[in-house]
Scaffold this motif. Sequence first.
Motif, PDB file in Angstrom:
ATOM      1  N   ILE C   4     -25.422 109.113 -45.185  1.00 52.08           N
ATOM      2  CA  ILE C   4     -24.715 110.336 -45.245  1.00 52.08           C
ATOM      3  C   ILE C   4     -25.407 111.380 -44.441  1.00 52.08           C
ATOM      4  CG2 ILE C   4     -25.976 111.184 -47.547  1.00 52.08           C
ATOM      5  CD1 ILE C   4     -23.174 111.934 -48.432  1.00 52.08           C
ATOM      6  N   ARG C   5     -24.607 112.154 -43.852  1.00 55.82           N
ATOM      7  CA  ARG C   5     -24.893 113.277 -43.061  1.00 55.82           C
ATOM      8  C   ARG C   5     -25.174 114.658 -43.907  1.00 55.82           C
ATOM      9  NH1 ARG C   5     -21.482 112.280 -38.324  1.00 55.82           N
ATOM     10  NH2 ARG C   5     -21.428 114.644 -38.288  1.00 55.82           N
ATOM     11  N   GLU C   6     -26.198 115.486 -43.280  1.00 54.81           N
ATOM     12  CA  GLU C   6     -26.250 116.574 -44.112  1.00 54.81           C
ATOM     13  C   GLU C   6     -25.044 117.433 -44.574  1.00 54.81           C
ATOM     14  OE1 GLU C   6     -29.125 119.345 -42.415  1.00 54.81           O
ATOM     15  OE2 GLU C   6     -29.210 120.451 -44.358  1.00 54.81           O
ATOM     16  N   GLY C   7     -24.301 117.519 -43.587  1.00 63.65           N
ATOM     17  CA  GLY C   7     -22.863 118.455 -43.926  1.00 63.65           C
ATOM     18  C   GLY C   7     -22.370 117.789 -44.976  1.00 63.65           C
ATOM     19  N   PHE C   8     -22.153 116.506 -45.198  1.00 63.99           N
ATOM     20  CA  PHE C   8     -21.343 115.959 -46.183  1.00 63.99           C
ATOM     21  C   PHE C   8     -22.273 116.147 -47.524  1.00 63.99           C
ATOM     22  CE2 PHE C   8     -19.728 113.246 -42.769  1.00 63.99           C
ATOM     23  CZ  PHE C   8     -18.482 113.731 -42.789  1.00 63.99           C
ATOM     24  N   VAL C   9     -23.425 116.178 -47.558  1.00 59.63           N
ATOM     25  CA  VAL C   9     -24.140 116.463 -48.994  1.00 59.63           C
ATOM     26  C   VAL C   9     -23.701 117.949 -49.153  1.00 59.63           C
ATOM     27  CG1 VAL C   9     -26.240 116.688 -49.974  1.00 59.63           C
ATOM     28  CG2 VAL C   9     -25.824 115.057 -47.981  1.00 59.63           C
ATOM     29  N   TRP C  10     -23.949 119.019 -48.127  1.00 62.67           N
ATOM     30  CA  TRP C  10     -23.433 120.113 -48.575  1.00 62.67           C
ATOM     31  C   TRP C  10     -22.177 120.344 -49.124  1.00 62.67           C
ATOM     32  CZ3 TRP C  10     -26.689 123.909 -49.132  1.00 62.67           C
ATOM     33  CH2 TRP C  10     -28.003 124.082 -48.399  1.00 62.67           C
ATOM     34  N   ALA C  11     -21.295 119.484 -48.491  1.00 60.06           N
ATOM     35  CA  ALA C  11     -19.797 119.473 -48.738  1.00 60.06           C
ATOM     36  C   ALA C  11     -19.584 119.260 -50.123  1.00 60.06           C
ATOM     37  CB  ALA C  11     -18.973 118.776 -48.023  1.00 60.06           C
TER      38      ALA C  11
END
Lengths: 488, 492, 650, 104, 171
Positions: C4-11
């Motif tokens: 998973i990319r960081e942006g998705f974790v933030w999402a």
Amino acid sequence: MLTFVIFLPLAGAAAVVLLPKEREPWSKWIAALVAAIALALVVFLFIDYDRDAGGFQFIERATWLRSDNSDFKLHYAVGLDGLSLPLLLLTSFLGLVAILISWRIDLRPREYYAWLLVLETSLLGVFSSLDFILFFLFWEIELVPMYFLISVWGSGNRIYSAWKYVLYTFFGSAFMLVGILTLGFTAGTFDIRELGQIGAIHDAIIPAWAIFSLIIIAFLIKLPIVPFHTWLPDAHTDAPTAVSVILAGVLLKMGGYGILRMSFSIMPDVAKDASVYLASIAALSILYGAMMTIIQKDLKRLIAYSSVSHMGYVLLGASAIGTVGLTGASMQMLTHGLITGMLFVLVGMVYDRAHTRNIDELSGLAHRMPFITTMMVVAGLASLGLPALAGFVSEVTVFLGTFERHEFLTTMGVVGIAFAAGYILWTIQRVFWGEADPKWAELTDATAWWERGPLLAMTAAILAIGIYPAWMMDLFEKGVGPIAERLG
Amino acid sequence: MTDVIRLGPELALLIAAGLIVLMDIALPVSREAARTKRALGFALALAGVAGSIGWSAVLIAADEQGEAFSGTLVVDDFSLFFNFLLAGITGMIVLASADLLARTRFHAEYLALVLASATGMMLMAGAVDLIAIFVALELQSICLYVLVGFLKDSRSAEASLKYLLLGAVSTALTLYGMAYLFGLSGATGLRDIAEFVSASGGDSGTRAALVLATVFLAAGLGFKMAVVPFQMWVPDVYQGAPTPVTAYLSVASKAAGFAVVMRIFLVALGEGLISSDWATMFAVIAAVSMTAGNLMALVQTDIKRMLGYSSIAQAGTFLIGLAAVAAQDPQLLLGASSVVFFLGAYAFTNLGAFIAVIAISQKIASDEIADYAGVAKRSPWLAAGLAACLISLTGIPPTAGFIAKVYVFNAAVQADLVWLALIGVLNGVVSAYYYLRVVLNMYAQEPASEETFQPSLSLGVAMAIAVAGMFLIGIYPNPLIQASESAAAVFG
Amino acid sequence: MPDIREGFVWAIMLLPLGSFAVISLLALLGLTRPPRGGGAPVWNARFSGHLTIMAVFAAFLLALWSLETVIANDNARVGFGAHEWVTVGLLHVDIGITLDGLSAIMLVVVTGVSLLVQFYSQEYMRGDEGYNRYYAFMSLFTASMLGLVLASSVLQLFVFWELVGLCSYLLIGFWFHRDAARRAATKAFLVTRFGDLGFLIAILLIWSQTGTLSIAGIQEVALTGAVSSGVITWFALGVFAGAAGKSAQFPLHVWLPDAMEGPTPVSALIHAATMVAAGVYLVARFFPVFASSEEAITTVAAIGSITAIIAALLGIVATDMKRVMAYSTISQLGYMMMGLGVGGLVSAIFHLFTHAFFKSLLFLGAGSVNHATGTFDMRRMGGLRKYMPVTFATVLVASLALVGVFPFAGFWSKDEIMADAWDDRKWVFFVALAGVFLTGLYVGRMLILTFGGEYRGGEATEHGERHGEPHESPPVMLLPLLLLAVMAALAGFANINDDFSHLLEGSVPERAHALLTEGHFRLWIAFASVAAGLSGLAVAWAVYGLKVVQPESVRNFAQPLPEILENKYYLDALYEDVIVKRGLLGGAAILLSLWDRYVIDGTVNGVARVAGWTSAQLRLAQAGQAQLYATVVFLGVVGAIAGILVVNPP
Amino acid sequence: MSVDLEHYLVVGAILFATGLYLALAKRNFVGVLMGIELMFNAANLTFVAFSRFVQSDDPLSGHVFVIFAITVAAAEAATALALAVLLYRVRDTIDVDRIDLLRW
Amino acid sequence: MDDTGTVIAFWLLAVITVGSALMIVAVRNLIHAVVFMMVSFVGIAGLYLTLSADFVAVTQVLLYVGAISVLMLFAIVLTPGGSRDNAETFLRLPALALTVLLGATLAYVAIDTDWSLADRGGFTDTASAIGDALLGKYVLPFEIASVLLLAAMIGAIVLVRPEASIEEAEE
């Protein structure tokens, strides 16, 4: 440019006063227009300020008074740095807010708006002055509009309160004048930037600590710090809403600003020695104010005492004698200005509608005024230091900065925020929540643009600072950095 | 001829006074003539003042300075400053007396006495010989005794009695003090006395006599300056005298008193051990005057009486400057110039206040502060002017009072008198209460009647000049500062 | 699947936050209210529910992806960089993401339970005038809870920590017109904030000592011994104070029972499954720090034990169904703390995991019951088994899981805690065993009073509708119940081959592994705990079902214990009446205000009065006699001469 | 036996003190005025005595001073007595201690 | 001054002067007091003569004895309702104390001080010298004094003449 900004409200005041009687309704529009232009100009300055360069910018300087017999020289010198610029922004912002929320004033409106504008000029001047005497001049001018605004447009025991305000402040500034003169005599200048360069004061005609004490008393009174605080609840309670907003939002900051700009940066050695005493009275103030807040029955008085408590954090942060603490202290001034300003706006709206501020009489207002309630909750939460809102950022910065130097006293300060939660939530619980009281069935919510606009703008500011404080914090750091450096 | 030229400013006033009296005698006694005479006298008086001011300006322009009349009179920056100041005040008083003049048949005599006493005051500032000083002092005193009693009602006469009685006693004191000074130095010229004082003054053989002479002089002239404990007459006389005369007393007479004190003490007694003695004495007197004056003013209900007490306190504040003189050279000048500056700034402020009081009290037929309630609604401009003057007296910017406060306390601090400065500023806090109480009454209380009123033209003009001057000094004090410093430089 | 990319974790966090932002913005713009002329509002309230559910669902999917990523990375922490938030002088506050086994599990639990609860709420909250507000707050809560889990810096954690407290406050006070609700909300916030003070001070302490705020950095410092053990202990105790507040540990547990004034789905999500578990999560997150300090870890164990027992005891006397569950929650949280206190990071989190399912199921079941009967008072229920079979079945599953009956989820996790306790501190084991018995007792009592016997009435629901006969809830509510029942039954098998353990161990720094207790499965412990639980149930059955002895006589026999319990150990009375009302409001504050008014203000006014008095006296000297004045002049003259000659004699 | 400066000065002092007593303690305004005149005379005597005895470049200036002082005293007396008449008219008394309408 | 005549004259005059001054205090009749004052003034004029200040002595007699005293008598006559008993006010004792104190101080200072005495004889022909001074060096004070007298005269008139009613004044 800066000079123009400072004196623009004064010109506006003149224009308002000189309006013929039959054009009276224009006065609020003129006032609002002038305040809006001032705000726009300050925003422009805010953007235009070169953050990389730091230091004082937009400097304007002229010799104002020159004595040939002695080295007594006064300058008209104004300029802005990272510390003063945000406060200037706060002043012009709240200046506009104050005019908008007094849209319905009908008692001698021309004088009223004129005094508000004069007040704004004096406050802008205080934060921009680069000459200690000029600073003092603006500091004193502010008394006059406040005196009139409280005594004429106030409520309740307005005359007593106006007296108390004026005499207290005047008492403090009396000491400050002697302090300034002694300092200026010792240093040979009143220029704040030059004073910022003088070394430790050794052979003054009175000891350095005495000079320091003389000057700081005025600031402590203004802040206010226990036991010099009793003017505040009275003045707040009896002042008209807009004045309470300015008083809490900006006037108290004059004290904090003075401490940082004058006391600390000019006499760092003494400040260092005094820091533990300052932190002690700060902690005392925080807890004392908080305790007093809890039992208040009058909404305005309640918020006033909470200001006593919250301004204690400014002094606490300052007494950290370090960049973090000083930044936190200056941040706290800004955020407290916004938050408490907003609280006073809201209380004013409640008072306008319900004609009482007695907590025991109010209840269940949320049913009738959901918007005001929402805003009250936001402001209240910000005031009790809820993260993501502005208050938290500054308080936690203060704590982080101070803890290392004054562990116990900072802990006391932290305890203060628990009290804050107590009085804020208890108040909201009692006033806004609960069964709908038929007594208040006729109340209306805030709907006019001049009511909602300021509140939403303040909310936006509180959120913006709370979520991403760096845009303000960096600026403050630029401002207090040199001071912290001198404090070593 | 030089002598007469240098006496020009005083002569202008005297000539005007003489013409007024002559005109009064020459013109017939009739209803129309009375009005003409009044207008003519008014014009002549103002012309005299203008001539005096103009002549002073000419003296400066022509650089016509120096001694005159065999060293009994001197024209220098100091005396010229006071020429301007006193002539200006006199003009304002004439303007302010317009309403009073309309009610008396002795208008010519009134104007003549005012102008004569102004002459006396100017001579006090310019005289450098004890004899001249004494005679000038008496000239203005006797004129003022009469002016104080001019209303000839019970209160006015009583005021005159008190003023005369205390004045005469003070004159006796002054005279006795001068006699001792003469006995010690063998001279009446101030410079000659100074030679004696700096050469041998204060050695153990003559010290007691010198102290005695100094104290007697200070006491005699303290009456004019109205400082504690020589101030007791002030409130009674201020209250009883016609208001324009009260204004005149509080501004011009006081200024002249300070001028002559500075002349004598700075020139004749400015050196040697004695100077530190009288500096300390003045410091104590200043502290006591400020405190007592302010405290007593707190509970006054009559505005003229209140202003009387306040003028005692103000005089104490001026004295700080004199007390600050004792130190070394540059400070000496700062202390002296602070007094001069303060006198100038105070003149505008106090005149403004008194003129407003004249205008308002006449309309509301009361001097009671309580009756000033709501005046802001009835006469906004008068109220604003009075408020501005009172704010200036309190020492709040941007008025003359603020700059004066800063300037004089700066002098105190530089002379190591921090304690005195502290007492001074704290007294300022006390004074804020009674000054601003009047403002509060005017603005925050409801008026007893809604009827509006305007000042008469001459009062309005005088008021405007005073208030404008007060703000001008507050905002751009430099010219007055420069003037007072060059005036003080005379003592350098 | 790719990592998973960081942006998705933030999402994961930002999606619900966005939902909150959208709803509240619409509300501020007035679009959620009927327009002035009348008619339907622009924004139908149902949309808020849909929006929230979609957001949370997307977050749930992303959470699963995150979990998958962690597992794919050998359970190791997934490194993401930090982002500068604020820098002042030496103070660097960075924000970033911690993604490891611990947080991934929490993400899944939070989003999963939240999803089900939001779904359930659609029906449960139908028609409430605060519908928009409800979903806005729920979204905000979900976002904050996720933010708390993801935080990489302790300050960041604290921010969300407070925000969940805020949401809890807002949702407890959701029906603000009720007196009890507004009181409970304030109380909840204040009590938890009291604990948070400790947390904040701990943060200040650790920053002033180490200059770091990053969680990893603090763990590192604790393990390397870079600061004195005293600092570590104080820091740990401060953090635990915060955890005790949020997780309702003795003596700060008093707010949770009152918090049941909020809508039931709120209780299910916040006060059962997620927020209250945040304290456990926090201690687990700082486990290396706690484990480095014997004092701290012992405190955790002791407080956990006390809490587990006293809350269970309270559960026995409560008559309100939700309150029973609230005490149960407190008790179970105590278990989790016990687990942590004996070094059982895995077992504690595992229990948290299983508890989330069965306890939220219990609450939602209670909500369902309330939906049917309009009351939570068990004395007015009874016999509901007949009317609402599905609810009964699911609640039964959850109850058995709670008691720890094999093979339901609770059995596995509780058993691990007990095993760890046996290995680490035996006294904890016995406390736990006693607790299991008590759990059985109150669970049995609750089940019998609610579902057994005959129907005894009911009253209006929380939001005003009135029902006649009890009836089964609609499918929208039952679906989440069923899904949760499946989890409550089966979640225990997640760790059957130690996958769960490995996942969690990966989240602890390598060096700290030695500090973990590896409790091994022991058959006798399993039997013992099941037996204890079952015997508790049996006693309850005997007393409340068969009425072998009358509850009244038991009560009389055990006096004064029941009285103490009914008064909640008098703690509420102590806090509210004695400390707050008498001590603070009635005592200190009154004294202070008297001081303020009479001493400080009295001094101020006194100075003015003295000045006035002096003035009045002084003016009398001005008596009007001219000769008196002259006398004074001469007195002055003589005085001046004397003064000068005395001060400075010739 | 000789008569020195000090003798005259002491006479002057006594006269001054006597005058002072009159000025402070006499009830009638005219009596008070007499006291004041006596004080003037004391000062004048002192002047003349100094003129006679002390070193001076211009010893006669003492005499001149006295001439002026006498003139001034006369003018002052004239004014004062006019005032006495006025006072008598408006207050029916010239007793100084009873003229205390203005006070406090 | 060792001249026996002068010494005797001094003592005699001093006693007269001081004695009659004290009599002003003591007598119970205001008119008598004025008379004693005149005696005292004459005594002072005599003392001036012993100091060879003949011009001053003459002036003294003319102005004090001739003018001022008469003025006072007039004033007494014109205020018939005033107290005639020459009584003291309530300030008698403080005034006495103060007087004694001040007199003692003055006398002490006079005796204690080292005056820089000039060994100089008495003046001769002071009148012309003073006349020169008045019209020479001291012409300014002289002129002022004349204005002063004029002003005092006007003042006295103003004070004594009653203020006419407006109508009368405007006639």
